[in-house]
Design a protein around this motif. Structure first.
Motif, PDB file in Angstrom:
ATOM      1  N   CYS A 249       0.500  -0.832   0.048  1.00 19.11           N
ATOM      2  CA  CYS A 249       0.057   0.345   0.192  1.00 19.11           C
ATOM      3  C   CYS A 249       0.834   1.116  -0.322  1.00 19.11           C
ATOM      4  O   CYS A 249       0.632   1.871   0.470  1.00 19.11           O
ATOM      5  CB  CYS A 249      -0.683   0.299   1.149  1.00 19.11           C
ATOM      6  SG  CYS A 249      -1.913  -1.373   1.434  1.00 19.11           S
TER       7      CYS A 249
ATOM      8  N   ASP B 107      -0.871   3.659   6.029  1.00 21.51           N
ATOM      9  CA  ASP B 107      -2.083   3.385   4.864  1.00 21.51           C
ATOM     10  C   ASP B 107      -3.288   2.807   6.460  1.00 21.51           C
ATOM     11  O   ASP B 107      -2.560   2.390   7.547  1.00 21.51           O
ATOM     12  CB  ASP B 107      -1.657   1.964   4.007  1.00 21.51           C
ATOM     13  CG  ASP B 107      -2.987   2.019   3.402  1.00 21.51           C
ATOM     14  OD1 ASP B 107      -3.113   2.814   2.496  1.00 21.51           O
ATOM     15  OD2 ASP B 107      -3.438   1.005   3.955  1.00 21.51           O
ATOM     16  N   THR B 108      -3.857   2.637   6.234  1.00 24.23           N
ATOM     17  CA  THR B 108      -4.907   2.566   7.319  1.00 24.23           C
ATOM     18  C   THR B 108      -6.042   1.564   6.450  1.00 24.23           C
ATOM     19  O   THR B 108      -6.059   1.223   5.385  1.00 24.23           O
ATOM     20  CB  THR B 108      -6.174   3.165   7.143  1.00 24.23           C
ATOM     21  OG1 THR B 108      -5.859   4.752   7.674  1.00 24.23           O
ATOM     22  CG2 THR B 108      -7.522   3.095   8.218  1.00 24.23           C
ATOM     23  N   ASP B 109      -5.868   0.278   7.380  1.00 21.87           N
ATOM     24  CA  ASP B 109      -5.973  -1.154   7.062  1.00 21.87           C
ATOM     25  C   ASP B 109      -5.678  -1.619   5.742  1.00 21.87           C
ATOM     26  O   ASP B 109      -6.337  -2.383   4.888  1.00 21.87           O
ATOM     27  CB  ASP B 109      -7.633  -1.221   7.115  1.00 21.87           C
ATOM     28  CG  ASP B 109      -8.358  -0.958   9.174  1.00 21.87           C
ATOM     29  OD1 ASP B 109      -7.596  -1.084   9.679  1.00 21.87           O
ATOM     30  OD2 ASP B 109      -9.731   0.375   8.981  1.00 21.87           O
ATOM     31  N   CYS B 110      -4.803  -1.528   5.689  1.00 22.33           N
ATOM     32  CA  CYS B 110      -4.177  -2.258   4.933  1.00 22.33           C
ATOM     33  C   CYS B 110      -4.153  -3.900   4.135  1.00 22.33           C
ATOM     34  O   CYS B 110      -3.257  -4.151   4.661  1.00 22.33           O
ATOM     35  CB  CYS B 110      -2.474  -1.932   4.436  1.00 22.33           C
ATOM     36  SG  CYS B 110      -1.744  -2.762   3.472  1.00 22.33           S
ATOM     37  N   THR B 111      -4.816  -4.451   3.607  1.00 21.58           N
ATOM     38  CA  THR B 111      -4.870  -5.795   3.490  1.00 21.58           C
ATOM     39  C   THR B 111      -3.995  -6.912   3.407  1.00 21.58           C
ATOM     40  O   THR B 111      -3.566  -7.465   3.890  1.00 21.58           O
ATOM     41  CB  THR B 111      -6.559  -6.325   3.061  1.00 21.58           C
ATOM     42  OG1 THR B 111      -7.799  -5.775   3.355  1.00 21.58           O
ATOM     43  CG2 THR B 111      -6.426  -7.627   2.827  1.00 21.58           C
ATOM     44  N   GLU B 112      -2.860  -5.878   2.095  1.00 17.59           N
ATOM     45  CA  GLU B 112      -2.290  -6.544   1.807  1.00 17.59           C
ATOM     46  C   GLU B 112      -0.701  -6.187   2.810  1.00 17.59           C
ATOM     47  O   GLU B 112      -0.341  -7.623   2.836  1.00 17.59           O
ATOM     48  CB  GLU B 112      -1.648  -5.778   1.085  1.00 17.59           C
ATOM     49  CG  GLU B 112      -0.199  -6.343  -0.482  1.00 17.59           C
ATOM     50  CD  GLU B 112       0.413  -5.374  -0.707  1.00 17.59           C
ATOM     51  OE1 GLU B 112       1.851  -5.761  -1.726  1.00 17.59           O
ATOM     52  OE2 GLU B 112      -0.309  -4.282  -1.415  1.00 17.59           O
TER      53      GLU B 112
ATOM     54  N   GLY C 198      -1.099  -7.463   5.960  1.00 17.60           N
ATOM     55  CA  GLY C 198      -1.403  -9.163   6.711  1.00 17.60           C
ATOM     56  C   GLY C 198      -0.672 -10.471   5.715  1.00 17.60           C
ATOM     57  O   GLY C 198      -1.278 -11.649   6.419  1.00 17.60           O
ATOM     58  N   SER C 199      -0.707 -10.431   4.430  1.00 19.72           N
ATOM     59  CA  SER C 199      -0.694 -11.210   3.886  1.00 19.72           C
ATOM     60  C   SER C 199       0.673 -12.219   4.303  1.00 19.72           C
ATOM     61  O   SER C 199       1.980 -11.881   4.157  1.00 19.72           O
ATOM     62  CB  SER C 199      -0.131 -11.144   2.062  1.00 19.72           C
ATOM     63  OG  SER C 199       0.279 -12.450   1.192  1.00 19.72           O
TER      64      SER C 199
ATOM     65  N   SER D 161      -9.910   1.238  13.540  1.00 18.13           N
ATOM     66  CA  SER D 161      -9.624   1.241  12.138  1.00 18.13           C
ATOM     67  C   SER D 161      -7.763   1.871  12.719  1.00 18.13           C
ATOM     68  O   SER D 161      -7.706   1.726  13.580  1.00 18.13           O
ATOM     69  CB  SER D 161      -9.800   1.676  11.517  1.00 18.13           C
ATOM     70  OG  SER D 161     -11.232   2.270  10.658  1.00 18.13           O
TER      71      SER D 161
ATOM     72  N   THR E  96       3.212  -8.273   8.798  1.00 15.71           N
ATOM     73  CA  THR E  96       2.358  -8.589  10.148  1.00 15.71           C
ATOM     74  C   THR E  96       2.386  -9.609  10.111  1.00 15.71           C
ATOM     75  O   THR E  96       2.894 -10.287  11.193  1.00 15.71           O
ATOM     76  CB  THR E  96       0.685  -8.234  10.840  1.00 15.71           C
ATOM     77  OG1 THR E  96       0.313  -8.528   8.699  1.00 15.71           O
ATOM     78  CG2 THR E  96       0.606  -6.294  10.518  1.00 15.71           C
TER      79      THR E  96
ATOM     80  N   ASP F  27      -4.874  -7.134  19.661  1.00 15.36           N
ATOM     81  CA  ASP F  27      -6.150  -6.688  19.659  1.00 15.36           C
ATOM     82  C   ASP F  27      -6.470  -7.175  21.526  1.00 15.36           C
ATOM     83  O   ASP F  27      -7.467  -7.059  21.169  1.00 15.36           O
ATOM     84  CB  ASP F  27      -6.442  -7.803  18.330  1.00 15.36           C
ATOM     85  CG  ASP F  27      -6.672  -7.181  17.452  1.00 15.36           C
ATOM     86  OD1 ASP F  27      -6.011  -6.282  17.162  1.00 15.36           O
ATOM     87  OD2 ASP F  27      -6.551  -7.767  16.281  1.00 15.36           O
TER      88      ASP F  27
END
Length: 545
Positions: free
Chosen positions: A319, A324-329, A331-332, A376, A388, A426
């Motif tokens: 990203c 960046d906010t809540d970047c799905t990539e 966490g891959s 977020s 991550t 979390d």
């Protein structure tokens, strides 16, 4: 002493001058016939590094004109044979080892001497000679014997020294403490072209992209007397970050996509110059555009240092490479910041370690660091928050291996931080499973600013972050079998040479207790900035990283 063997062969058989024998690896015919320079060739000082129980690397590089644009330091194309000696006393009345090493033009007239046959856990002094010229004297130390448990280790660590943004007074204060070991976590030099205005002092030459440019830049930094003092005070254990090559580079990818053609040639030049200018062993010698810096050093049974490289093998930043906010990539599971081979090496090291303290010397922020309050998460893609799955595998690895006291040492972000590491960020109420200590910069970012402990707003929603401060400085530690005493050393300013250091905050991490205990709080006697202004300044700093 364990040092992981290189996964690559050496660039040439004679890349490193060695003290295993009195003769160099390449016949010194040219060296013996070469005239000795008329002016002092030891203008870049001396250094030592990678200490083992019975040996240590001794370094110097000849330069009569360090800022020469061709990167040759004013030296001719001739080789020169140096004499070196190691003594158990500062006056060299008790010389315990001596030999010769050849400084060759193809290696930037740098030498890396492996001084062998030393005694474990001892202090030594060393120097070089070329004709009538004698180098400055350096102080070094061997590591304790593998099965010894030393009563203590004094270790300081630092990063991020930007020539243009201040004087290196923090290095001088670090040297004054006479630590047993110095760990440098990267951004030893900066690649940028000299700024036109607004700087304390100016880089020589354009942005570094060639071997000549990188050699010249390293030489300019090495002329600083405070940096020379820090090198001469103790052995160093080094790794790089990004600015030794190019801001925010990742594997074969430069910061600017348009510069990708030719980037590997630039990488090769930067790696070669880095090796030439650091006290590193043969196993770190580069081969083309590859160079293995991850390695392991043991300090008796007290500590194991796992020195890492989170630049050369990483997946490209997700990203973009900012926040960046809540970047799905990010966490891959396929993404890695270490590469698979280094990750396996590190996990294997955890399983084999019997040390009281395991310290990970690495570059970028390890703990989660969310800059926005709310559901977020807005995090930096350049740190472990952008990788991550890698972070989870490493954290799980030391938990499963039963590592007794894992401590992550970090640089890069130009501010001091102290963090407790979690298996699950979390669940902020979950137990801490390790500690992260982050050093501020030597100069990068200029003078910086002070703030009261606990006032940094992000701590409200990042409760594992226990301390943050934006003054310049370094971290000084005393490691014993029972505890790690941590002093965050700060300077009030770096725009003028000679500032004194003070302990801004002091924490203790106790054996088998990965939590931070504040034992000392010393605010600087200046007008404090508001938390909002300090956050804004910190964000501006990190945008420059």
């Amino acid at each position: 002493m364990e040092l992981t063997p290189s996964r690559r062969t050496l660039l040439t058989a004679g890349l490193v001058g060695t003290a295993a024998a009195a003769t160099p690896l390449i016949a010194p015919t040219a060296a013996l016939a070469s005239p000795v320079p008329q002016t002092d060739p030891f203008t870049l000082g001396v250094a030592s590094g990678d200490p083992w129980p019975e040996s240590v690397i001794l370094w110097t590089r000849l330069a009569t004109d360090p800022l020469a644009a061709d990167g040759r330091g004013g030296m001719s194309q001739a080789s020169h044979e140096l004499r070196w000696e190691v003594a158990s006393d500062r006056r060299f009345t008790k010389v315990v080892a001596r030999g010769r090493a050849t400084a060759r033009p193809q290696h930037g007239h740098a030498v890396h001497v492996e001084a062998r046959g030393l005694r474990p856990g001892r202090q030594y002094w060393y120097r070089f000679r070329l004709g009538r010229h004698v180098s400055p004297t350096g102080r070094t130390r061997t590591a304790p014997a593998r099965n010894d448990m030393p009563s203590s280790l004094t270790m300081a660590f630092a990063s991020c020294a930007h020539w243009e943004q201040g004087y290196f007074s923090a290095y001088r204060r670090l040297a004054d403490e006479r630590p047993d070991l110095v760990v440098h976590l990267g951004d030893y030099q900066y690649e940028y072209a000299g700024a036109a205005s607004g700087t304390v002092r100016t880089h020589e030459g354009p942005e570094t992209t060639t071997l000549a440019g990188y050699r010249q830049r390293h030489a300019q930094y090495k002329t600083d007397p405070d940096l020379q003092a820090a090198h001469a005070a103790a052995p160093w254990l080094v790794t790089w970050d990004d600015h030794e090559l190019d801001n925010n580079w990742a594997d074969s990818i430069p910061e600017n996509e348009a510069e990708r053609p030719g980037f590997l040639a630039r990488r090769e030049a930067a790696f070669r110059a880095y090796y030439e200018n650091m006290p590193l062993r043969r196993s770190s010698a580069p081969k083309g555009y590859d160079m293995q810096l991850y390695r392991r050093l043991q300090w008796g049974k007290l500590a194991t240092f796992h020195m890492m490289d989170t630049r050369q093998y990483r997946s490209n930043q997700a990203c973009g490479d900012g926040w960046d906010t809540d970047c799905t990539e990010a966490g891959s599971a396929r993404r890695t910041i270490t590469g698979t081979a280094q990750e396996a090496w590190l996990l294997d090291g955890f399983s084999r370690s019997r040390a009281r303290w395991d310290l990970l010397g690495q570059q970028v922020f390890f703990a989660e660091r969310d800059r926005e309050q709310g559901p977020s998460k807005t995090v930096s893609m350049d740190g472990w928050d952008g990788y991550t799955a890698s972070r989870q595998r490493i954290t799980d690895g030391w938990i499963e291996a039963g590592v007794r006291n894992p401590v992550v040492l970090t640089g890069d972000v130009h501010t001091h931080w102290a963090n407790e590491l979690k298996a699950d960020y979390d669940d902020p109420t979950g137990r801490s499973v390790g500690t992260e200590l982050v050093t501020s910069s030597i100069t990068s970012g200029g003078d910086g600013s002070d703030s009261a402990i606990g006032s940094y707003p992000w701590q409200a929603w990042n409760p594992h972050i226990k301390f943050q401060n934006a003054l310049r400085g370094y971290v000084s530690t005393v490691i014993t079998p029972d505890a790690m005493d941590v002093s965050f050393r700060c300077l009030p300013q770096v725009r003028e040479r000679g500032a004194q250091a003070f302990t801004r905050a002091r924490f203790v991490v106790e054996d088998r207790d990965p939590t931070l205990h504040l034992v000392e709080d010393n605010p600087i006697d200046v007008v404090r900035q508001s938390p909002a202004r300090q956050v804004a300044e910190t964000m501006a700093l990190e945008d420059e990283l």
